[in-house]
Write a protein that holds these residues in place. Structure first.
Motif, PDB file in Angstrom:
ATOM      1  N   GLY A  59       0.813  -1.211   0.000  1.00  0.00           N
ATOM      2  CA  GLY A  59       0.000   0.000   0.000  1.00  0.00           C
ATOM      3  C   GLY A  59       0.841   1.252   0.000  1.00  0.00           C
ATOM      4  N   PRO A  60       0.343   2.297   0.594  1.00  0.00           N
ATOM      5  CA  PRO A  60       1.055   3.569   0.605  1.00  0.00           C
ATOM      6  C   PRO A  60       2.292   3.529   1.500  1.00  0.00           C
ATOM      7  N   VAL A  61       2.402   2.455   2.287  1.00  0.00           N
ATOM      8  CA  VAL A  61       3.541   2.316   3.191  1.00  0.00           C
ATOM      9  C   VAL A  61       4.832   2.130   2.388  1.00  0.00           C
ATOM     10  N   LEU A  62       4.689   1.535   1.226  1.00  0.00           N
ATOM     11  CA  LEU A  62       5.853   1.134   0.440  1.00  0.00           C
ATOM     12  C   LEU A  62       6.865   2.250   0.210  1.00  0.00           C
ATOM     13  N   ALA A  63       6.367   3.364  -0.311  1.00  0.00           N
ATOM     14  CA  ALA A  63       7.295   4.434  -0.664  1.00  0.00           C
ATOM     15  C   ALA A  63       8.114   4.860   0.545  1.00  0.00           C
ATOM     16  N   GLY A  64       7.517   4.788   1.725  1.00  0.00           N
ATOM     17  CA  GLY A  64       8.212   5.208   2.930  1.00  0.00           C
ATOM     18  C   GLY A  64       9.180   4.176   3.449  1.00  0.00           C
ATOM     19  N   THR A  65       8.968   2.925   3.117  1.00  0.00           N
ATOM     20  CA  THR A  65       9.797   1.879   3.710  1.00  0.00           C
ATOM     21  C   THR A  65      10.765   1.249   2.716  1.00  0.00           C
ATOM     22  N   PHE A  66      10.632   1.604   1.448  1.00  0.00           N
ATOM     23  CA  PHE A  66      11.534   1.021   0.459  1.00  0.00           C
ATOM     24  C   PHE A  66      12.296   2.135  -0.234  1.00  0.00           C
ATOM     25  N   HIS A 109      16.997  -0.682  -0.823  1.00  0.00           N
ATOM     26  CA  HIS A 109      17.054  -0.713   0.636  1.00  0.00           C
ATOM     27  C   HIS A 109      15.656  -0.874   1.212  1.00  0.00           C
ATOM     28  N   ASN A 110      15.426  -1.994   1.826  1.00  0.00           N
ATOM     29  CA  ASN A 110      14.127  -2.274   2.444  1.00  0.00           C
ATOM     30  C   ASN A 110      14.170  -1.859   3.910  1.00  0.00           C
ATOM     31  N   HIS A 111      13.506  -0.750   4.217  1.00  0.00           N
ATOM     32  CA  HIS A 111      13.479  -0.261   5.599  1.00  0.00           C
ATOM     33  C   HIS A 111      12.392  -0.956   6.419  1.00  0.00           C
ATOM     34  N   GLY A 112      11.529  -1.693   5.745  1.00  0.00           N
ATOM     35  CA  GLY A 112      10.423  -2.342   6.450  1.00  0.00           C
ATOM     36  C   GLY A 112      10.815  -3.697   7.002  1.00  0.00           C
ATOM     37  N   MET A 113       9.884  -4.314   7.718  1.00  0.00           N
ATOM     38  CA  MET A 113      10.167  -5.610   8.328  1.00  0.00           C
ATOM     39  C   MET A 113       9.902  -6.744   7.357  1.00  0.00           C
ATOM     40  N   GLN A 114       8.948  -6.507   6.439  1.00  0.00           N
ATOM     41  CA  GLN A 114       8.549  -7.587   5.539  1.00  0.00           C
ATOM     42  C   GLN A 114       9.432  -7.645   4.308  1.00  0.00           C
ATOM     43  N   GLU A 115       9.723  -8.841   3.853  1.00  0.00           N
ATOM     44  CA  GLU A 115      10.485  -9.025   2.621  1.00  0.00           C
ATOM     45  C   GLU A 115       9.734  -8.392   1.453  1.00  0.00           C
ATOM     46  N   ARG A 116      10.463  -7.732   0.561  1.00  0.00           N
ATOM     47  CA  ARG A 116       9.855  -7.185  -0.657  1.00  0.00           C
ATOM     48  C   ARG A 116      10.500  -7.889  -1.849  1.00  0.00           C
ATOM     49  N   ILE A 117       9.673  -8.257  -2.795  1.00  0.00           N
ATOM     50  CA  ILE A 117      10.186  -8.991  -3.949  1.00  0.00           C
ATOM     51  C   ILE A 117       9.917  -8.207  -5.228  1.00  0.00           C
ATOM     52  N   VAL A 118      10.998  -7.807  -5.886  1.00  0.00           N
ATOM     53  CA  VAL A 118      10.881  -7.117  -7.171  1.00  0.00           C
ATOM     54  C   VAL A 118      10.700  -8.190  -8.242  1.00  0.00           C
ATOM     55  N   HIS A 175      14.704  -5.067   6.381  1.00  0.00           N
ATOM     56  CA  HIS A 175      15.863  -4.356   6.916  1.00  0.00           C
ATOM     57  C   HIS A 175      17.165  -4.776   6.230  1.00  0.00           C
ATOM     58  N   ALA A 176      17.081  -5.023   4.939  1.00  0.00           N
ATOM     59  CA  ALA A 176      18.284  -5.449   4.208  1.00  0.00           C
ATOM     60  C   ALA A 176      18.459  -4.636   2.939  1.00  0.00           C
ATOM     61  N   GLU A 177      19.664  -4.710   2.393  1.00  0.00           N
ATOM     62  CA  GLU A 177      19.994  -4.038   1.143  1.00  0.00           C
ATOM     63  C   GLU A 177      20.411  -5.060   0.103  1.00  0.00           C
ATOM     64  N   ALA A 203       6.011  -7.995  -6.080  1.00  0.00           N
ATOM     65  CA  ALA A 203       5.173  -9.191  -6.149  1.00  0.00           C
ATOM     66  C   ALA A 203       3.727  -8.897  -5.775  1.00  0.00           C
ATOM     67  N   ASP A 204       3.517  -7.910  -4.907  1.00  0.00           N
ATOM     68  CA  ASP A 204       2.150  -7.597  -4.492  1.00  0.00           C
ATOM     69  C   ASP A 204       1.459  -6.601  -5.443  1.00  0.00           C
ATOM     70  N   GLY A 205       2.126  -6.329  -6.579  1.00  0.00           N
ATOM     71  CA  GLY A 205       1.511  -5.433  -7.561  1.00  0.00           C
ATOM     72  C   GLY A 205       1.888  -3.976  -7.392  1.00  0.00           C
ATOM     73  N   GLU A 206       2.520  -3.659  -6.278  1.00  0.00           N
ATOM     74  CA  GLU A 206       2.943  -2.286  -6.021  1.00  0.00           C
ATOM     75  C   GLU A 206       3.986  -1.854  -7.050  1.00  0.00           C
ATOM     76  N   ARG A 207       3.936  -0.594  -7.438  1.00  0.00           N
ATOM     77  CA  ARG A 207       4.932  -0.076  -8.376  1.00  0.00           C
ATOM     78  C   ARG A 207       5.598   1.143  -7.782  1.00  0.00           C
ATOM     79  N   LEU A 208       6.898   1.241  -7.987  1.00  0.00           N
ATOM     80  CA  LEU A 208       7.667   2.352  -7.447  1.00  0.00           C
ATOM     81  C   LEU A 208       8.460   2.983  -8.584  1.00  0.00           C
ATOM     82  N   SER A 209       8.132   4.238  -8.868  1.00  0.00           N
ATOM     83  CA  SER A 209       8.752   4.936  -9.986  1.00  0.00           C
ATOM     84  C   SER A 209       9.830   5.890  -9.473  1.00  0.00           C
ATOM     85  N   PHE A 210      10.928   6.001 -10.211  1.00  0.00           N
ATOM     86  CA  PHE A 210      12.015   6.891  -9.798  1.00  0.00           C
ATOM     87  C   PHE A 210      12.837   7.267 -11.014  1.00  0.00           C
ATOM     88  N   LYS A 211      13.720   8.260 -10.851  1.00  0.00           N
ATOM     89  CA  LYS A 211      14.558   8.698 -11.960  1.00  0.00           C
ATOM     90  C   LYS A 211      16.008   8.308 -11.713  1.00  0.00           C
TER      91      LYS A 211
END
Ligand SMILES: [Cu+2]
Length: 153
Positions: A18-25, A49-58, A94-96, A128-136
């Motif tokens: 959800g909206p948490v992603l941008a803040g934790t990743f 860099h995953n600042h959150g507790m849950q694993e994130r999968i690109v 909490h890993a990079e 994996a959860d469908g979330e998308r993160l855009s950056f330059k």
């Protein structure tokens, strides 16, 4: 008051990224390898860099500067460095994970236009959860081994 806070936290967890992603990743030091005009393949590097507790999968990456964008890794096979496509890049809580020349990278295949040093290319990571993160990511000269890299000498 404490109860409200705990309900909010529960909601945030239930909603997944959800909206948490941008803040934790975080995406640090993103860059796209400069390639000479006419070369149709490049690569992007960065630190995930995953600042959150849950694993994130690109599971995928996207960009409008290439026809196809793939997640790649380099592995040693019979003493030779080989590049291969990977299905996903997992970043534990909490890993990079470092994407760098000779290792994990995002492959830009079939550049739709030529790149210029200093310009910013828009990239998007899909989780994996469908979330998308855009950056330059700025286009830079990048040294280091890569199958498609040109060598100065
Ligand atoms: Cu590659």
């Amino acid at each position: 008051m404490k109860k409200i806070v705990s309900i909010l936290i529960t909601m945030a967890i239930t909603m997944g990224g959800g909206p948490v992603l941008a803040g934790t990743f975080g995406i640090h030091a993103p860059m796209v390898r400069m390639v000479p005009p006419g070369q149709t393949v490049s690569a992007a590097f960065m630190i995930l860099h995953n600042h959150g507790m849950q694993e994130r999968i690109v599971v995928a990456a996207h960009s409008d500067v290439a026809d196809a964008v793939e997640l790649h890794n380099h592995t040693m096979e019979d003493g030779m460095m080989k590049m291969r496509r990977v299905d996903a890049i997992a970043v534990a809580g909490h890993a990079e994970v470092v994407l760098k020349p000779g290792g994990l990278h995002i492959m830009l295949i079939g550049l739709t236009r030529s790149l210029e040093v200093g310009e910013k290319v828009t990239l998007e990571l899909e989780f994996a959860d469908g979330e998308r993160l855009s950056f330059k990511a700025p286009v830079q000269m990048v040294s280091g081994a890569h199958d498609h890299a040109t060598h100065d000498h």
